[in-house]
Design a protein around this motif. Structure first.
Motif, PDB file in Angstrom:
ATOM      1  N   ARG A  44     -32.622  27.244  20.922  1.00 10.38           N
ATOM      2  CA  ARG A  44     -32.538  25.808  21.198  1.00 10.38           C
ATOM      3  C   ARG A  44     -31.358  25.504  22.124  1.00 10.38           C
ATOM      4  O   ARG A  44     -31.488  24.744  23.087  1.00 10.38           O
ATOM      5  N   ALA A  45     -30.219  26.122  21.860  1.00 12.06           N
ATOM      6  CA  ALA A  45     -29.026  25.875  22.678  1.00 12.06           C
ATOM      7  C   ALA A  45     -29.229  26.339  24.117  1.00 12.06           C
ATOM      8  O   ALA A  45     -28.854  25.629  25.065  1.00 12.06           O
ATOM      9  N   VAL A  46     -29.829  27.499  24.292  1.00 14.58           N
ATOM     10  CA  VAL A  46     -30.045  28.048  25.638  1.00 14.58           C
ATOM     11  C   VAL A  46     -31.010  27.172  26.423  1.00 14.58           C
ATOM     12  O   VAL A  46     -30.762  26.834  27.583  1.00 14.58           O
ATOM     13  N   THR A  47     -32.108  26.774  25.798  1.00 14.88           N
ATOM     14  CA  THR A  47     -33.072  25.944  26.517  1.00 14.88           C
ATOM     15  C   THR A  47     -32.521  24.538  26.764  1.00 14.88           C
ATOM     16  O   THR A  47     -32.736  23.979  27.833  1.00 14.88           O
ATOM     17  N   ASP A  48     -31.795  23.978  25.795  1.00 16.45           N
ATOM     18  CA  ASP A  48     -31.194  22.654  25.987  1.00 16.45           C
ATOM     19  C   ASP A  48     -30.148  22.670  27.096  1.00 16.45           C
ATOM     20  O   ASP A  48     -29.924  21.654  27.760  1.00 16.45           O
ATOM     21  N   ALA A  49     -29.508  23.819  27.308  1.00 12.99           N
ATOM     22  CA  ALA A  49     -28.495  23.944  28.359  1.00 12.99           C
ATOM     23  C   ALA A  49     -29.125  24.185  29.728  1.00 12.99           C
ATOM     24  O   ALA A  49     -28.419  24.271  30.727  1.00 12.99           O
ATOM     25  N   GLY A  50     -30.456  24.298  29.768  1.00 13.33           N
ATOM     26  CA  GLY A  50     -31.144  24.387  31.051  1.00 13.33           C
ATOM     27  C   GLY A  50     -31.583  25.767  31.485  1.00 13.33           C
ATOM     28  O   GLY A  50     -32.185  25.912  32.547  1.00 13.33           O
ATOM     29  N   ALA A  51     -31.320  26.798  30.694  1.00 15.76           N
ATOM     30  CA  ALA A  51     -31.778  28.136  31.062  1.00 15.76           C
ATOM     31  C   ALA A  51     -33.288  28.212  30.898  1.00 15.76           C
ATOM     32  O   ALA A  51     -33.859  27.604  30.000  1.00 15.76           O
ATOM     33  N   ARG A  52     -33.925  28.990  31.765  1.00 14.34           N
ATOM     34  CA  ARG A  52     -35.385  29.047  31.760  1.00 14.34           C
ATOM     35  C   ARG A  52     -35.944  30.250  31.031  1.00 14.34           C
ATOM     36  O   ARG A  52     -37.154  30.396  30.933  1.00 14.34           O
ATOM     37  N   GLY A  53     -35.105  31.117  30.520  1.00 12.59           N
ATOM     38  CA  GLY A  53     -35.608  32.274  29.807  1.00 12.59           C
ATOM     39  C   GLY A  53     -34.478  33.073  29.190  1.00 12.59           C
ATOM     40  O   GLY A  53     -33.303  32.874  29.541  1.00 12.59           O
ATOM     41  N   MET A  54     -34.829  33.956  28.284  1.00 13.89           N
ATOM     42  CA  MET A  54     -33.839  34.832  27.677  1.00 13.89           C
ATOM     43  C   MET A  54     -34.550  36.038  27.098  1.00 13.89           C
ATOM     44  O   MET A  54     -35.762  36.007  26.872  1.00 13.89           O
ATOM     45  N   THR A  55     -33.793  37.092  26.896  1.00 16.52           N
ATOM     46  CA  THR A  55     -34.317  38.309  26.294  1.00 16.52           C
ATOM     47  C   THR A  55     -33.532  38.570  25.023  1.00 16.52           C
ATOM     48  O   THR A  55     -32.303  38.441  25.015  1.00 16.52           O
ATOM     49  N   VAL A  56     -34.237  38.932  23.958  1.00 13.29           N
ATOM     50  CA  VAL A  56     -33.588  39.206  22.675  1.00 13.29           C
ATOM     51  C   VAL A  56     -33.938  40.628  22.253  1.00 13.29           C
ATOM     52  O   VAL A  56     -35.109  41.017  22.286  1.00 13.29           O
ATOM     53  N   THR A  57     -32.916  41.371  21.851  1.00 13.90           N
ATOM     54  CA  THR A  57     -33.083  42.747  21.409  1.00 13.90           C
ATOM     55  C   THR A  57     -32.415  42.914  20.050  1.00 13.90           C
ATOM     56  O   THR A  57     -31.292  42.435  19.854  1.00 13.90           O
ATOM     57  N   GLU A  58     -33.099  43.590  19.126  1.00 15.77           N
ATOM     58  CA  GLU A  58     -32.475  43.908  17.845  1.00 15.77           C
ATOM     59  C   GLU A  58     -31.532  45.086  18.056  1.00 15.77           C
ATOM     60  O   GLU A  58     -31.923  46.111  18.622  1.00 15.77           O
ATOM     61  N   VAL A  59     -30.277  44.917  17.629  1.00 12.16           N
ATOM     62  CA  VAL A  59     -29.270  45.965  17.769  1.00 12.16           C
ATOM     63  C   VAL A  59     -28.532  46.123  16.450  1.00 12.16           C
ATOM     64  O   VAL A  59     -28.687  45.323  15.528  1.00 12.16           O
ATOM     65  N   ARG A  60     -27.712  47.158  16.358  1.00 13.86           N
ATOM     66  CA  ARG A  60     -26.863  47.377  15.192  1.00 13.86           C
ATOM     67  C   ARG A  60     -25.478  47.697  15.710  1.00 13.86           C
ATOM     68  O   ARG A  60     -25.330  48.351  16.729  1.00 13.86           O
ATOM     69  N   GLY A  61     -24.464  47.239  14.989  1.00 11.85           N
ATOM     70  CA  GLY A  61     -23.101  47.530  15.418  1.00 11.85           C
ATOM     71  C   GLY A  61     -22.091  46.940  14.470  1.00 11.85           C
ATOM     72  O   GLY A  61     -22.426  46.417  13.413  1.00 11.85           O
ATOM     73  N   PHE A  62     -20.841  47.050  14.875  1.00 10.74           N
ATOM     74  CA  PHE A  62     -19.767  46.462  14.082  1.00 10.74           C
ATOM     75  C   PHE A  62     -18.642  46.050  14.997  1.00 10.74           C
ATOM     76  O   PHE A  62     -18.517  46.518  16.115  1.00 10.74           O
ATOM     77  N   GLY A  63     -17.861  45.148  14.487  1.00 12.04           N
ATOM     78  CA  GLY A  63     -16.670  44.693  15.183  1.00 12.04           C
ATOM     79  C   GLY A  63     -15.519  44.731  14.205  1.00 12.04           C
ATOM     80  O   GLY A  63     -15.414  45.645  13.390  1.00 12.04           O
ATOM     81  N   GLN A  64     -14.717  43.719  14.227  1.00 16.59           N
ATOM     82  CA  GLN A  64     -13.552  43.675  13.353  1.00 16.59           C
ATOM     83  C   GLN A  64     -13.925  43.603  11.881  1.00 16.59           C
ATOM     84  O   GLN A  64     -13.117  43.931  11.027  1.00 16.59           O
TER      85      GLN A  64
END
Length: 112
Positions: free
Chosen positions: A18-38
């Motif tokens: 919703r945020a990406v489309t409301d901000a005017g972007a016309r597309g996006m790609t989503v990938t399932e990933v695994r990882g860690f940070g802090q």
């Protein structure tokens, strides 16, 4: 053009979309990933002995936008996923040298 990459919690995908489309972007790609940070695998104070525990499920969201829209889209994503908790994610923005829309042959700005 810019490539915005965001690593976010899976349960926030609808908000990000919703945020990406409301901000005017016309597309996006989503990938399932695994990882860690802090957070080192949820909220453990130190890294667990089992490395598999460190790898939390996340989503990688990639969006290509015109330079002028990059800040707006990145901020919209950040706002949509921010809970104030460890593990909310990370966003980075990189330059894109060229884009080609395969179907039409459009390049660069017309293809973003």
């Amino acid at each position: 053009m810019k490539l915005i990459t965001a690593i976010v919690k899976p349960e926030r995908l609808d908000d990000v979309t919703r945020a990406v489309t409301d901000a005017g972007a016309r597309g996006m790609t989503v990938t399932e990933v695994r990882g860690f940070g802090q957070q080192y695998g949820h909220l453990a104070a130190a890294a667990p002995a089992d490395p598999a525990v460190l790898m939390l499920p996340k989503l990688r969201v990639d969006v290509v936008v015109q330079d002028a829209a990059a800040g707006l889209v990145a901020e919209a994503i950040a706002k949509s996923v921010n809970t104030g908790a460890i593990g909310d994610g990370k966003i980075w923005v990189c330059p894109v040298d060229s884009v080609l829309r395969v179907r039409t042959g459009e390049r660069d700005g017309a293809a973003a």
